[in-house]
Motif scaffolding. Structure first.
Motif, PDB file in Angstrom:
ATOM      1  N   UNK A  35       3.727  34.830 -19.344  1.00  0.00           N
ATOM      2  CA  UNK A  35       4.485  35.697 -18.429  1.00  0.00           C
ATOM      3  C   UNK A  35       5.901  35.971 -18.895  1.00  0.00           C
ATOM      4  N   UNK A  36       6.541  34.943 -19.487  1.00  0.00           N
ATOM      5  CA  UNK A  36       7.926  35.155 -19.924  1.00  0.00           C
ATOM      6  C   UNK A  36       8.012  36.155 -21.072  1.00  0.00           C
ATOM      7  N   UNK A  37       6.970  36.187 -21.941  1.00  0.00           N
ATOM      8  CA  UNK A  37       6.951  37.155 -23.039  1.00  0.00           C
ATOM      9  C   UNK A  37       6.787  38.566 -22.500  1.00  0.00           C
ATOM     10  N   UNK A  38       5.870  38.732 -21.536  1.00  0.00           N
ATOM     11  CA  UNK A  38       5.651  40.050 -20.936  1.00  0.00           C
ATOM     12  C   UNK A  38       6.900  40.542 -20.222  1.00  0.00           C
ATOM     13  N   UNK A  39       7.553  39.656 -19.477  1.00  0.00           N
ATOM     14  CA  UNK A  39       8.769  40.038 -18.760  1.00  0.00           C
ATOM     15  C   UNK A  39       9.877  40.427 -19.729  1.00  0.00           C
ATOM     16  N   UNK A  40      10.003  39.683 -20.815  1.00  0.00           N
ATOM     17  CA  UNK A  40      11.038  39.991 -21.809  1.00  0.00           C
ATOM     18  C   UNK A  40      10.767  41.328 -22.472  1.00  0.00           C
ATOM     19  N   UNK A  41       9.492  41.589 -22.749  1.00  0.00           N
ATOM     20  CA  UNK A  41       9.130  42.858 -23.388  1.00  0.00           C
ATOM     21  C   UNK A  41       9.408  44.030 -22.452  1.00  0.00           C
ATOM     22  N   UNK A  42       9.070  43.874 -21.180  1.00  0.00           N
ATOM     23  CA  UNK A  42       9.337  44.935 -20.211  1.00  0.00           C
ATOM     24  C   UNK A  42      10.835  45.173 -20.051  1.00  0.00           C
ATOM     25  N   UNK A  43      11.606  44.092 -20.053  1.00  0.00           N
ATOM     26  CA  UNK A  43      13.061  44.218 -19.948  1.00  0.00           C
ATOM     27  C   UNK A  43      13.630  44.933 -21.171  1.00  0.00           C
ATOM     28  N   UNK A  44      13.081  44.600 -22.347  1.00  0.00           N
ATOM     29  CA  UNK A  44      13.538  45.263 -23.573  1.00  0.00           C
ATOM     30  C   UNK A  44      13.221  46.748 -23.540  1.00  0.00           C
ATOM     31  N   UNK A  45      12.050  47.114 -22.996  1.00  0.00           N
ATOM     32  CA  UNK A  45      11.679  48.525 -22.875  1.00  0.00           C
ATOM     33  C   UNK A  45      12.637  49.263 -21.946  1.00  0.00           C
ATOM     34  N   UNK A  46      12.992  48.636 -20.844  1.00  0.00           N
ATOM     35  CA  UNK A  46      13.900  49.285 -19.910  1.00  0.00           C
ATOM     36  C   UNK A  46      15.289  49.455 -20.515  1.00  0.00           C
ATOM     37  N   UNK A  47      15.744  48.431 -21.252  1.00  0.00           N
ATOM     38  CA  UNK A  47      17.046  48.535 -21.915  1.00  0.00           C
ATOM     39  C   UNK A  47      17.032  49.636 -22.966  1.00  0.00           C
ATOM     40  N   UNK A  48      15.925  49.718 -23.708  1.00  0.00           N
ATOM     41  CA  UNK A  48      15.804  50.746 -24.731  1.00  0.00           C
ATOM     42  C   UNK A  48      15.802  52.138 -24.109  1.00  0.00           C
ATOM     43  N   UNK A  49      15.095  52.280 -23.000  1.00  0.00           N
ATOM     44  CA  UNK A  49      15.034  53.575 -22.325  1.00  0.00           C
ATOM     45  C   UNK A  49      16.405  53.954 -21.770  1.00  0.00           C
ATOM     46  N   UNK A  50      17.112  52.984 -21.194  1.00  0.00           N
ATOM     47  CA  UNK A  50      18.453  53.228 -20.665  1.00  0.00           C
ATOM     48  C   UNK A  50      19.414  53.622 -21.788  1.00  0.00           C
ATOM     49  N   UNK A  51      19.349  52.876 -22.889  1.00  0.00           N
ATOM     50  CA  UNK A  51      20.210  53.149 -24.040  1.00  0.00           C
ATOM     51  C   UNK A  51      19.891  54.513 -24.630  1.00  0.00           C
ATOM     52  N   UNK A  52      18.618  54.841 -24.744  1.00  0.00           N
ATOM     53  CA  UNK A  52      18.195  56.117 -25.323  1.00  0.00           C
ATOM     54  C   UNK A  52      18.667  57.285 -24.472  1.00  0.00           C
ATOM     55  N   UNK A  53      18.659  57.111 -23.171  1.00  0.00           N
ATOM     56  CA  UNK A  53      19.037  58.201 -22.256  1.00  0.00           C
ATOM     57  C   UNK A  53      20.538  58.477 -22.321  1.00  0.00           C
ATOM     58  N   UNK A  54      21.359  57.454 -22.128  1.00  0.00           N
ATOM     59  CA  UNK A  54      22.802  57.653 -22.045  1.00  0.00           C
ATOM     60  C   UNK A  54      23.453  57.771 -23.420  1.00  0.00           C
ATOM     61  N   UNK A  55      22.982  57.003 -24.386  1.00  0.00           N
ATOM     62  CA  UNK A  55      23.584  57.039 -25.719  1.00  0.00           C
ATOM     63  C   UNK A  55      23.382  58.409 -26.365  1.00  0.00           C
ATOM     64  N   UNK A  56      22.170  58.948 -26.268  1.00  0.00           N
ATOM     65  CA  UNK A  56      21.909  60.271 -26.823  1.00  0.00           C
ATOM     66  C   UNK A  56      22.719  61.347 -26.113  1.00  0.00           C
TER      67      UNK A  56
END
Length: 265
Positions: A35-56
């Motif tokens: 579960x901790x791996x899945x949660x970390x992966x989902x958190x990384x996806x959300x951070x990547x999506x947030x970064x991709x949206x505002x940074x671009x």
């Protein structure tokens, strides 16, 4: 620049499709993970999506404003009398064109999906390919002119003219426009997206062809320009160092001569 110019734009598209809305599909494939791996992966996806949206968004806004101002300064002021200004103006225009294609891809984040439409797909891939390649070779042309100005300062007014700069820019533009016509045929709408969604991507029939193009693109827009720019900048730095040492010697001799003259007087 390891990717082809087409693939550069397509990677931007893939990053917009690979957002938090696809997390559920990913979680299905990670059911067997802790579960901790899945949660970390989902958190990384959300951070990547947030970064991709505002940074671009920040890059696009500031880049478009900056390049527009550069173009106006180099073409509407007294700087237009210099040949180097035309290279910088053309470079700003090429970068502005690429940022416009990036803007269209970014609009997917806010629900305006123009990139994944027939016609828009091919036109935007072609435009991004031309602008990115042209930007590289305009930088090389500008560096060559700087080298001529430092290496042959007396011949510079005759070699680096506004007319010659316009001719070089026109030749580079026409060559780039012609060499990237294949982008209009190799890209198209496919069902390679998540859940069979139609997206703008490389057509399967051209995979092998684009592999060869990718190798050529790496040589022509990465290896050769990199070597030329490094060599020319090294020569420029060497000439500046020699000039600085010569100037300091002459200045030192002049000061010594003045001091001796004062002592004699």
């Amino acid at each position: 620049m390891g990717l082809t110019d087409n693939e550069t734009t397509l990677v931007m598209l893939d990053s917009s499709n690979f957002s938090s809305e696809n997390v559920n599909t990913t979680e299905i494939n990670l059911n067997d993970s802790p579960p901790n791996v899945t949660a970390s992966f989902n958190f990384a996806l959300k951070c990547l999506d947030f970064f991709n949206f505002y940074y671009l968004a920040i890059i696009i806004i500031f880049g478009m404003v900056g390049n527009t101002l550069n173009f106006l300064v180099f073409t509407r002021t007294h700087l237009k009398l210099r040949s180097s200004s035309y290279y910088l103006a053309a470079l700003a225009l090429a970068d502005l064109g690429f940022l416009l294609t990036l803007l269209v891809v970014w609009l997917n984040h806010v629900g305006v999906d123009l990139f994944n439409r027939q016609g828009f797909c091919q036109a935007l891939v072609y435009t991004s390919s031309v602008c990115s390649c042209l930007s590289v070779w305009l930088t090389v042309a500008f560096t060559i002119e700087r080298l001529i100005a430092v290496q042959y300062p007396l011949q510079r007014p005759y070699m680096c003219t506004v007319r010659r700069a316009k001719i070089i820019i026109s030749v580079l533009t026409l060559t780039t426009l012609t060499c990237h016509v294949y982008s209009l045929f190799t890209a198209g709408i496919t069902d390679a997206g998540p859940d069979g969604k139609s997206i703008c991507d490389l057509l399967p029939a051209y995979y092998r062809f684009m592999h060869v193009v990718n190798l050529l693109d790496t040589v022509l827009t990465l290896v050769i320009p990199f070597i030329l720019i490094v060599v020319m900048n090294t020569l420029i730095a060497k000439n500046l160092i020699v000039f600085s040492r010569t100037f300091n010697r002459k200045k030192s001799r002049s000061n010594n001569s003045s001091a001796q003259h004062i002592q004699v007087s």
